[in-house]
Design a protein around this motif. Structure first.
Motif, PDB file in Angstrom:
ATOM      1  N   SER A 108       3.530  -6.476 -33.605  1.00  0.00           N
ATOM      2  CA  SER A 108       3.287  -5.147 -34.327  1.00  0.00           C
ATOM      3  C   SER A 108       1.603  -5.222 -34.479  1.00  0.00           C
ATOM      4  O   SER A 108       0.855  -6.017 -34.227  1.00  0.00           O
ATOM      5  CB  SER A 108       3.871  -5.267 -35.746  1.00  0.00           C
ATOM      6  OG  SER A 108       3.407  -6.562 -36.327  1.00  0.00           O
ATOM      7  N   SER A 109       1.124  -4.282 -35.082  1.00  0.00           N
ATOM      8  CA  SER A 109      -0.173  -3.970 -35.739  1.00  0.00           C
ATOM      9  C   SER A 109      -0.544  -3.186 -36.987  1.00  0.00           C
ATOM     10  O   SER A 109       0.102  -2.034 -37.180  1.00  0.00           O
ATOM     11  CB  SER A 109      -0.701  -3.388 -34.308  1.00  0.00           C
ATOM     12  OG  SER A 109      -2.285  -3.213 -34.757  1.00  0.00           O
ATOM     13  N   SER A 110      -1.217  -3.657 -38.034  1.00  0.00           N
ATOM     14  CA  SER A 110      -1.642  -3.064 -39.007  1.00  0.00           C
ATOM     15  C   SER A 110      -3.056  -3.342 -39.527  1.00  0.00           C
ATOM     16  O   SER A 110      -3.713  -4.489 -38.983  1.00  0.00           O
ATOM     17  CB  SER A 110      -0.842  -3.036 -40.042  1.00  0.00           C
ATOM     18  OG  SER A 110      -0.641  -4.589 -40.417  1.00  0.00           O
ATOM     19  N   SER A 119      -0.524   1.599 -40.524  1.00  0.00           N
ATOM     20  CA  SER A 119      -0.177   1.275 -38.901  1.00  0.00           C
ATOM     21  C   SER A 119      -1.675   1.402 -38.100  1.00  0.00           C
ATOM     22  O   SER A 119      -2.266   2.245 -38.269  1.00  0.00           O
ATOM     23  CB  SER A 119       0.919   1.947 -38.673  1.00  0.00           C
ATOM     24  OG  SER A 119       1.089   1.902 -37.094  1.00  0.00           O
TER      25      SER A 119
END
Ligand code: NI
Ligand code: MN
Length: 226
Positions: A108-110, A119
């Motif tokens: 994931s990426s934030s 996000s």
């Protein structure tokens, strides 16, 4: 090319250009240097998590380095006043004398402080050609298409997470080494905090069975000439 481990997933590649990848130094218990000392021409950021985006903005502001990242993160980076090249998976950006190809990662990426994250699109890996070809896998589990990354870009060196919990563990990373078939594999993203304690020798033992790669374990601050 000289490859220096700066701790966790942070590496400095000194080839045709000086390429800093995932510069998490401030707050990194494994960091071998500080954000005000490191010098570079290009910064690659695989995803927005604090242990990868790290000090990228401050280092880019001080050095004038260009930051390479996925397009959505690049738009955010531009708002912080740094020079950024935003592209996407399958694409190659040429910055100075270095070619950077964005490849998939399963993660994931934030960006942001806990509770205030937004996000940041997707996590990716980067294949950096600055004289030698180095595949930095970012944070990811093992996936079968690592074989395609190996066939397409023929990495001299693969930098692979082995910490488990957030990423591949030694068993998966050994399988990844077999799929990618690099000349050299270097483990990363372990030992920084308790959930990702791992013995890199375990990775070395398993990877020697699943691949012909030479396994090089770099302590933070150590370097390898390739
Ligand atoms: Ni992450
Ligand atoms: Mn991470």
């Amino acid at each position: 090319m000289r490859i220096t481990s700066l701790g966790h997933s942070a590496f400095l590649l000194e080839g045709r250009d000086r390429v800093l990848i995932d510069p998490f130094l401030t707050g990194n218990p494994m960091a071998s240097t500080t954000a005000d000392k490191v010098d570079c021409d290009i910064i690659c950021v695989t995803h927005g998590h604090g242990d990868h985006l790290g000090d990228a903005v401050n280092i880019a502001r001080r050095t004038g380095a260009v930051v390479a990242s996925i397009i959505e993160m690049s738009e955010w980076l531009e708002k912080t006043g740094v020079k950024s090249v935003g592209f996407n998976m399958g694409g190659t950006a040429t910055i100075r004398n270095t070619k950077i190809t964005m490849v998939p990662a399963f993660h994931s990426s934030s960006i942001g402080a806990p509770g205030l994250e937004f996000s940041a699109a997707m996590a990716v890996g980067m294949v950096v050609d600055s004289g030698k070809v180095v595949y930095h896998a970012g944070d990811t589990c093992v996936f079968g298409d690592m074989k395609l990354i190996g066939e397409l870009y023929k990495p001299d060196v693969a930098l692979l997470p082995i910490g488990g919990f957030f990423t591949m563990d030694p068993r998966q990373a050994a399988m990844a080494t077999g799929l990618i078939n690099p000349k050299i594999a270097i483990p990363m993203h372990y030992g920084t905090w308790p959930p990702i304690e791992q013995d890199p020798k375990e990775f070395e033992k398993l990877a020697k069975k699943s691949s012909k790669a030479k396994i090089v374990i770099l302590k933070p601050g150590e370097h390898l000439e390739v």
